[in-house]
Each structure stands twice: as C-alpha cells, then as structure tokens.
Enzyme design. Structure first.
Site, PDB file in Angstrom:
ATOM      1  N   GLU A  23       0.837  -1.212   0.000  1.00  0.00           N
ATOM      2  CA  GLU A  23       0.000   0.000   0.000  1.00  0.00           C
ATOM      3  C   GLU A  23       0.874   1.265   0.000  1.00  0.00           C
ATOM      4  OE1 GLU A  23      -3.163  -0.134  -0.374  1.00  0.00           O
ATOM      5  OE2 GLU A  23      -3.648  -2.179   0.221  1.00  0.00           O
ATOM      6  N   ASN A  47       1.117   3.953  -3.001  1.00  0.00           N
ATOM      7  CA  ASN A  47       0.832   5.378  -2.754  1.00  0.00           C
ATOM      8  C   ASN A  47       1.940   6.279  -3.298  1.00  0.00           C
ATOM      9  OD1 ASN A  47      -1.618   5.125  -1.521  1.00  0.00           O
ATOM     10  ND2 ASN A  47      -0.935   5.749   0.512  1.00  0.00           N
ATOM     11  N   ARG A  90      -9.766   3.583  -7.492  1.00  0.00           N
ATOM     12  CA  ARG A  90      -8.964   3.299  -6.319  1.00  0.00           C
ATOM     13  C   ARG A  90      -9.933   3.130  -5.158  1.00  0.00           C
ATOM     14  NH1 ARG A  90      -4.986   1.336  -7.318  1.00  0.00           N
ATOM     15  NH2 ARG A  90      -4.230   1.794  -5.242  1.00  0.00           N
TER      16      ARG A  90
END
Lengths: 143, 110
Positions: free
Chosen positions: A48, A52, A106
């Site tokens: 994650e 990002n 997303r």
C-alpha cells in the site's frame, strides 16, 4: 534510532517494483520468526505504501523510492520515502475511502489498511518535498 | 497474470493466478470488462490461486460491482484465503458482495 539490524533499498517508482519491495521486506522480517499472518500483514502494508508513493507521490512519473527497515528486539520499523509532491492534508488523506483519484477505481483504503495491518503508522509530509511513511509492528516470538 | 474465463449461462467465472496489486490491476480490469461485455449478467471471482491482494484488488472488485449492478447482476467471491479475507473484511466489501467456499454454492446464489 536504536536498532540491532537495518536495511535500505532504493528502486524506481515502477509498478513492477511493488512486489519486489514487499518480498524484500518480508525476507528481512523473517529473522523475527513471524507467523504467516504477520508476514502477510507486513507485505500488504508495504504494498500500500509503495503504491501510494508511485501513484500519488510521483503521479506515475519515474523517480526513486527508498525503503528502510529497522529491527529492534521484536519490533520491525519500516519507512517508505518518496520525494514527490507530498500530501496537503494528511488527516483527510487518511480518512477511510478518501481518494484523490475517484476516476481510477482506487478503493481509497491505503492508509486504513496500513493502520489495521501494522501496530503504528506515522505519516510525515511536506507539499513539494515528499512523504515519509513510518510503520511499526511487534512480532510475538513464534512458539 | 494468467486469467481463465468459464461461462455458466449468464454468469462469467473469472479465475486468475498470482498476486493482485496495482501493477496487474489495470490489465485485469480491461480483460474482465472485455469478456463481461460480450453479454453476461453475473460475475464470480474465483480467488483460489490468488496468494496476495492489496487495496488495488479491492478497487478492481468494487469497479466491476458497479458495472454488474447496472445490468442488475450479482458479483460474488469464491475461495478467498485468510489474507484475502482479512482485507475483504476491512474494506467493508462484505456488506455488498457475498463470499462462498465453492463455485457450486456461488452459482446457486445467483
């Protein structure tokens, strides 16, 4: 920071490096004798954070991402660092389901996942300078 | 990523191998949508051979759910392992999408 072991890795912000990054951290964390669930949690949180950095930090432009990991006693601390555009409002970015890119499907859950899968999450960011995500997880010795 | 499609009347079963992250998400979406748009109503994700998924995978499932809903169809998940179940639970996906342990069960629910 006090630590008994550490590693640092730099790689390009290409999406194929997401699996590379989480695999490296999982291998480094293995010395703490984690459970399969601990490893899955760490891999997910790293994935994650790196995603990002690629999508939001660098806006899909190619630049360098740095990952550092420190081991101290039974705790692993992982830092994911980019020198991208930074986050204007960290609190807002960390709200579940908030996404700055709603058209790209997303889920807006990156920070929620990092918070849930790790014990501690800190986000340091400065617009125009970049973002540093610091995550900690304590690994109970496997019996 | 290896994707396999199976057709059961108006239900499309999607099975794929490997790790579902941001890197493979776009390619997967594109392939599923292309197949689904050939005239299906329901969609089953068979996750048996998926050994890793992050929130990009949740994004793929939510995105397909929106498209399938437009056709009054259902999306269900089958054979998720414990790591996948954890992220599916955290995402709240279970409130809108059901999970089953076998394709047979999933097909009966349609």
């Amino acid at each position: 920071m006090e630590y008994s072991n550490m590693m640092e890795l730099k790689f390009l912000s290409k999406s194929q490096n997401e699996s590379f990054a989480r695999t490296v951290i999982a291998a480094f964390a293995a010395q703490l004798d984690p459970t399969i669930e601990d490893i899955a949690d760490i891999k997910t949180a790293v994935s994650e954070a790196v995603t990002n950095a690629i999508i939001h930090g660098y806006g899909n432009k190619i630049n360098l991402i740095t990952i550092k990991a420190f081991i101290n006693d039974h705790t692993i601390t992982i830092e994911v660092i980019d020198e991208g555009k930074g986050i204007e409002d960290i609190e807002k970015a960390m709200e579940p389901l908030f996404t700055s890119k709603p058209d790209e499907e997303r889920a807006g859950m990156g920070f929620t996942v990092m918070q849930t899968f790790m014990d501690e999450l800190d986000v340091e960011s400065e617009p125009g300078k970049g973002t540093r995500i610091i995550m900690k997880k304590q690994i109970q010795p496997y019996k | 990523m290896d994707i396999k499609f199976t057709k059961k009347t108006n239900t499309l079963i999607v099975k794929f191998d490997g790790e579902l992250d941001h890197h493979v998400a776009d390619q997967l979406k594109e392939k599923i949508d292309k197949e689904y748009n050939t005239g299906f109503k329901n969609l089953i994700f068979d996750l048996k051979n998926v050994n890793f998924m992050d929130s990009s995978g949740i994004g793929v499932i939510i995105g397909r759910y929106k498209k399938v809903k437009e056709k009054n169809g259902k999306v269900v998940l089958v054979n998720a392992n414990s790591q996948l179940n954890k992220i599916i639970e955290i995402s709240g996906l279970m409130r809108i999408i059901k999970c089953y342990n076998s394709i047979e069960e999933a097909l009966k629910s349609m």
